[in-house]
Scaffold this active site. Structure first.
Site, mmCIF file in Angstrom:
data_model
loop_
_atom_site.group_PDB
_atom_site.id
_atom_site.type_symbol
_atom_site.label_atom_id
_atom_site.label_comp_id
_atom_site.label_asym_id
_atom_site.label_seq_id
_atom_site.Cartn_x
_atom_site.Cartn_y
_atom_site.Cartn_z
ATOM 1 N N TYR A 159 40.042 2.459 21.104
ATOM 2 C CA TYR A 159 39.739 3.792 20.548
ATOM 3 C C TYR A 159 41.013 4.562 20.191
ATOM 4 C CZ TYR A 159 38.271 8.627 20.078
ATOM 5 O OH TYR A 159 38.107 9.910 19.608
ATOM 6 N N LYS A 163 42.383 5.591 16.390
ATOM 7 C CA LYS A 163 42.592 6.980 15.960
ATOM 8 C C LYS A 163 44.047 7.172 15.503
ATOM 9 C CE LYS A 163 39.869 9.915 16.055
ATOM 10 N NZ LYS A 163 38.809 10.250 15.066
HETATM 11 N N1 LIG Z 1 34.308 14.202 21.793
HETATM 12 C C1 LIG Z 1 35.576 14.468 22.006
HETATM 13 O O1 LIG Z 1 35.966 14.920 23.096
HETATM 14 C C2 LIG Z 1 36.579 14.254 20.919
HETATM 15 C C3 LIG Z 1 36.247 13.739 19.680
HETATM 16 N N2 LIG Z 1 37.219 13.585 18.723
HETATM 17 C C4 LIG Z 1 36.898 13.068 17.389
HETATM 18 O O2 LIG Z 1 35.939 13.929 16.808
HETATM 19 C C5 LIG Z 1 35.092 13.205 15.931
HETATM 20 C C6 LIG Z 1 33.648 13.479 16.279
HETATM 21 O O3 LIG Z 1 33.417 13.070 17.604
HETATM 22 P P1 LIG Z 1 32.077 13.434 18.390
HETATM 23 O O4 LIG Z 1 31.359 14.469 17.656
HETATM 24 O O5 LIG Z 1 32.452 13.645 19.794
HETATM 25 O O6 LIG Z 1 31.328 12.041 18.293
HETATM 26 P P2 LIG Z 1 29.821 11.739 17.854
HETATM 27 O O7 LIG Z 1 29.590 10.305 18.159
HETATM 28 O O8 LIG Z 1 28.894 12.730 18.441
HETATM 29 O O9 LIG Z 1 29.862 11.955 16.296
HETATM 30 C C7 LIG Z 1 30.352 11.009 15.406
HETATM 31 C C8 LIG Z 1 29.399 10.950 14.230
HETATM 32 O O10 LIG Z 1 29.902 9.957 13.325
HETATM 33 C C9 LIG Z 1 28.805 9.192 12.872
HETATM 34 N N3 LIG Z 1 29.230 7.857 12.513
HETATM 35 C C10 LIG Z 1 29.631 6.867 13.338
HETATM 36 N N4 LIG Z 1 29.871 5.755 12.648
HETATM 37 C C11 LIG Z 1 29.632 6.055 11.351
HETATM 38 C C12 LIG Z 1 29.689 5.312 10.154
HETATM 39 N N5 LIG Z 1 30.028 4.020 10.146
HETATM 40 N N6 LIG Z 1 29.380 5.923 9.003
HETATM 41 C C13 LIG Z 1 28.997 7.222 8.988
HETATM 42 N N7 LIG Z 1 28.906 7.965 10.085
HETATM 43 C C14 LIG Z 1 29.219 7.388 11.258
HETATM 44 C C15 LIG Z 1 27.842 9.135 14.052
HETATM 45 O O11 LIG Z 1 26.537 8.813 13.620
HETATM 46 C C16 LIG Z 1 27.986 10.525 14.626
HETATM 47 O O12 LIG Z 1 27.026 11.393 14.079
HETATM 48 C C17 LIG Z 1 35.479 11.731 16.069
HETATM 49 O O13 LIG Z 1 36.262 11.367 14.976
HETATM 50 C C18 LIG Z 1 36.281 11.693 17.353
HETATM 51 O O14 LIG Z 1 37.232 10.677 17.323
HETATM 52 C C19 LIG Z 1 38.499 13.945 18.955
HETATM 53 C C20 LIG Z 1 38.872 14.445 20.147
HETATM 54 C C21 LIG Z 1 37.958 14.649 21.234
HETATM 55 C C1 LIG Z 2 34.669 9.732 31.443
HETATM 56 C C2 LIG Z 2 35.986 10.266 31.911
HETATM 57 C C3 LIG Z 2 35.796 10.984 33.259
HETATM 58 C C4 LIG Z 2 35.158 10.096 34.297
HETATM 59 C C5 LIG Z 2 36.126 9.729 35.389
HETATM 60 C C6 LIG Z 2 35.479 9.200 36.650
HETATM 61 C C7 LIG Z 2 34.569 8.045 36.390
HETATM 62 C C8 LIG Z 2 36.601 8.776 37.556
HETATM 63 O O1 LIG Z 2 34.741 10.208 37.297
HETATM 64 C C9 LIG Z 2 36.624 11.235 30.917
HETATM 65 C C10 LIG Z 2 38.008 11.707 31.415
HETATM 66 C C11 LIG Z 2 38.807 12.053 30.178
HETATM 67 C C12 LIG Z 2 37.828 11.898 29.026
HETATM 68 C C13 LIG Z 2 38.393 11.662 27.623
HETATM 69 C C14 LIG Z 2 39.322 12.779 27.201
HETATM 70 O O2 LIG Z 2 38.681 14.034 27.280
HETATM 71 C C15 LIG Z 2 39.877 12.600 25.817
HETATM 72 C C16 LIG Z 2 38.951 12.074 24.800
HETATM 73 C C17 LIG Z 2 39.281 12.260 23.500
HETATM 74 C C18 LIG Z 2 38.530 11.703 22.452
HETATM 75 O O3 LIG Z 2 38.960 11.694 21.314
HETATM 76 C C19 LIG Z 2 37.222 11.078 22.735
HETATM 77 C C20 LIG Z 2 36.710 11.318 24.124
HETATM 78 C C21 LIG Z 2 37.803 11.208 25.183
HETATM 79 C C22 LIG Z 2 38.320 9.760 25.148
HETATM 80 C C23 LIG Z 2 37.234 11.554 26.588
HETATM 81 C C24 LIG Z 2 36.217 10.500 27.050
HETATM 82 C C25 LIG Z 2 35.764 10.700 28.500
HETATM 83 C C26 LIG Z 2 36.927 10.757 29.482
HETATM 84 C C27 LIG Z 2 37.632 9.417 29.529
#
Ligand SMILES: NC(=O)C1=CN([C@@H]2O[C@H](COP(=O)(O)OP(=O)(O)OC[C@H]3O[C@@H](n4cnc5c(N)ncnc54)[C@H](O)[C@@H]3O)[C@@H](O)[C@H]2O)C=CC1
Ligand SMILES: C[C@H](CCCC(C)(C)O)[C@H]1CC[C@H]2[C@@H]3[C@H](O)CC4=CC(=O)CC[C@]4(C)[C@H]3CC[C@]12C
Length: 380
Positions: A159, A163
Site C-alpha cells: 500500500y 501510494k
Molecule cells: N482512510 C485513510 O485514513 C486515508 C486514505 N487516504 C487515501 O484517500 C483515498 C480514499 O480513501 P478512503 O476513502 O479511505 O477509501 P475507500 O475505500 O473508502 O474509498 C476508495 C474508493 O475508491 C473506489 N475504487 C477502488 N478501486 C477502484 C477502481 N479500480 N476504479 C474506480 N474506483 C475504485 C472504491 O470503490 C471506493 O469508493 C485513497 O486514495 C487513500 O489512499 C490517504 C490517507 C489516509
Molecule cells: C489498524 C491499525 C490499528 C490497530 C492496531 C492494533 C491491532 C494493535 O490494535 C491502524 C493504526 C494506524 C492506521 C493507519 C494510519 O492511520 C495511516 C493510514 C493511512 C492511509 O493512507 C490508509 C489507512 C492507514 C494505513 C491506517 C490503517 C489502519 C492503521 C494501520
C-alpha cells in the site's frame, strides 16, 4: 477560472467519489463550490445516496467505472476542468494482492494523468497519504514533522509503496503539456489517518468492543502519538486546492501538502476512545495488556494463518505485523504550508469534528440507513 457572478460553468470529476473520503468531497463540493455546473462522480461501486443529490441545481453525473481501464477514465475526464483523483485501494490487511493494489493505485493514477493530457484537462488534485513518508520499516518516529522534515522513507508494504509511486507520477506530470498546449498543474494532498462519519476501521473497533462486552484492550502505549485528521477538513482542503490551483499554479503546481487540523495528538487507541468512550465503550489498561514481543508473535501468527488459509478463506484480522508497527510508531504532523500557499484553515473545529463523529457512531446502533455515510455540511 475567473471569479464571476455569471451562471456556473465548471465541470469537476471526482474519482472514488463513493468512498469514505470521496463522499465527503462530493458533498463539500456541492455546498462550497458555487461555480460548479456539473459534478461527475466516478467509482467502481456507485452509492444509492447519489440519487438524492441529483435533484439540486448542479448536474450530478454518476459514472460506474474502473480506473484501471484507460478508456473508461478518458471518457469520464473528457470535458472536465478539474480532476480530484481519490480512488484507491486502501488495504493494509491483506484483502487484495500486491499486484491488484499496484494496478489500482499506480496504473489507475497513470491512466488519470494520461487522460488529462489527452483530453486537455489542466488541473489534477491527487489524494496521496502520510504513508508515502512513513512510518518507515525501521520504526523511526516522525514527531510534529512538516513537508520539509528529513525522514528516511523506506517502504516494503504494497500500500505505501503504491501510494509513493503514484504520488511521484502525479508530481512529475506537473508542467506536461495537455491537449491544446497548456501546462498540466498537479498537486498531492497527504492526509494522516482520516476519521469521521463513514470510517470503516472505527466501525470495526466499535463492533469489536461490543463483542467484548463494551471493552477494548489497550495494545499500544499511550505515549505513541498518531496523526489524525477529520474527514470534513480533508474534503475541504481538496475543494480549496482545486479552486486555487489555477490562480496559484506557479506556487502550488508540483507541491505536496499534509492534511491537518486541530485534532489532538494521541495514540491511535486513545484517539478512537474520544468517540467510542461517549458511545459506551471502555479501554482497559493504562499500559498495553500484552508485552510487545507477544503482540509481535500474535501478529506474525496472524500473517502465517492468512497465508495458510488463503486458498480456503480470506483471513484479515486488524492485527498484523504492518498494522502493529504502524500503531506503535509515532507519526505526527505540524505544518502551516497549506495555509501559507492557499489560505487553508480547518472548516470544522475539533469539538465539531468530535461531535459529528460521535453522532455517527451512535447512529450505527440503529442499523444501516438508506442514505450515505455522512450528512449534509450545512451549518448553523
Ligand atoms: N482512510 C485513510 O485514513 C486515508 C486514505 N487516504 C487515501 O484517500 C483515498 C480514499 O480513501 P478512503 O476513502 O479511505 O477509501 P475507500 O475505500 O473508502 O474509498 C476508495 C474508493 O475508491 C473506489 N475504487 C477502488 N478501486 C477502484 C477502481 N479500480 N476504479 C474506480 N474506483 C475504485 C472504491 O470503490 C471506493 O469508493 C485513497 O486514495 C487513500 O489512499 C490517504 C490517507 C489516509
Ligand atoms: C489498524 C491499525 C490499528 C490497530 C492496531 C492494533 C491491532 C494493535 O490494535 C491502524 C493504526 C494506524 C492506521 C493507519 C494510519 O492511520 C495511516 C493510514 C493511512 C492511509 O493512507 C490508509 C489507512 C492507514 C494505513 C491506517 C490503517 C489502519 C492503521 C494501520
Amino acid at each position: 477560472m475567473a471569479q464571476s457572478t455569471q451562471a456556473p460553468t465548471l465541470v469537476y470529476l471526482v474519482t472514488g467519489g463513493c468512498g469514505f473520503l470521496g463522499e465527503h468531497i462530493v458533498r463539500m463540493l456541492l455546498e462550497q463550490e458555487p461555480r460548479l455546473r456539473e459534478l461527475r462522480v466516478f467509482d467502481l461501486h456507485l452509492g444509492s445516496w447519489l440519487e438524492e443529490l441529483k435533484t439540486g441545481p448542479v448536474q450530478v453525473t454518476a459514472i460506474q467505472g474502473d480506473v484501471t481501464e484507460a478508456h473508461e477514465v478518458a471518457a469520464a475526464v473528457a470535458g472536465s476542468h478539474v480532476v480530484i483523483h481519490t480512488a484507491g485501494l486502501v488495504d493494509v490487511f491483506g484483502k487484495a494482492s500486491p499486484k491488484t493494489i499496484h494496478k489500482v493505485n499506480v496504473q489507475g493514477t497513470q491512466n488519470v494523468i494520461e487522460a488529462c493530457i489527452r483530453t486537455g484537462t489542466q488541473f489534477l488534485v491527487y489524494t496521496s497519504s502520510m504513508e508515502v513518508v512513513g512510518p518507515n520499516v525501521k520504526g523511526h518516529p516522525f514527531y510534529r514533522g512538516n513537508e520539509d522534515t528529513p525522514y528516511e522513507a523506506v517502504h516494503q508494504h504494497p500500500y505505501p509503496c503504491s501510494k509513493a509511486l503514484a504520488e511521484q507520477l502525479v508530481l512529475e506530470a506537473n508542467g506536461r503539456k495537455v491537449n491544446g498546449g497548456l501546462p498540466l498543474v498537479t498537486c498531492a494532498l497527504r492526509p494522516t489517518g482520516i476519521y469521521g462519519e463513514g470510517h470503516q476501521i472505527m466501525r470495526d473497533f466499535y463492533n469489536q468492543g461490543l463483542r467484548f462486552g463494551g471493552r477494548l484492550f489497550r495494545a499500544v502505549p499511550a505515549s505513541v502519538e498518531h496523526g489524525r485528521v477529520y474527514v470534513g477538513n480533508v474534503a475541504w482542503m481538496h475543494v480549496l486546492v482545486a479552486r486555487e490551483l489555477e490562480q496559484r499554479a506557479p506556487l502550488m503546481g508540483g507541491q505536496v501538502y499534509f492534511c491537518y487540523d486541530k485534532s489532538p495528538y494521541k495514540s491511535y487507541e486513545d484517539f478512537n476512545m474520544e468517540f467510542l468512550g461517549p458511545c459506551g465503550l471502555r479501554l482497559i489498561g493504562t499500559h498495553p495488556l500484552l508485552p510487545y514481543w507477544l503482540l509481535v508473535l500474535l501478529a506474525t501468527l496472524n500473517a502465517l494463518l492468512q497465508w495458510l488459509l488463503r486458498p480456503l478463506v480470506l483471513y484479515t484480522p486488524l492485527l498484523n505485523p504492518y498494522t502493529l508497527a504502524m500503531a506503535n510508531t509515532t507519526f505526527t504532523v505540524s505544518t502551516n504550508k497549506a495555509q501559507r500557499h492557499f489560505g487553508y484553515k480547518p472548516i470544522f473545529s475539533w469539538e465539531e469534528s468530535k461531535a459529528r463523529t460521535i453522532h455517527w457512531v451512535q447512529a450505527l446502533d440503529q442499523g444501516p440507513g438508506t442514505g450515505g455515510h455522512c450528512g449534509p455540511y450545512s451549518r448553523s
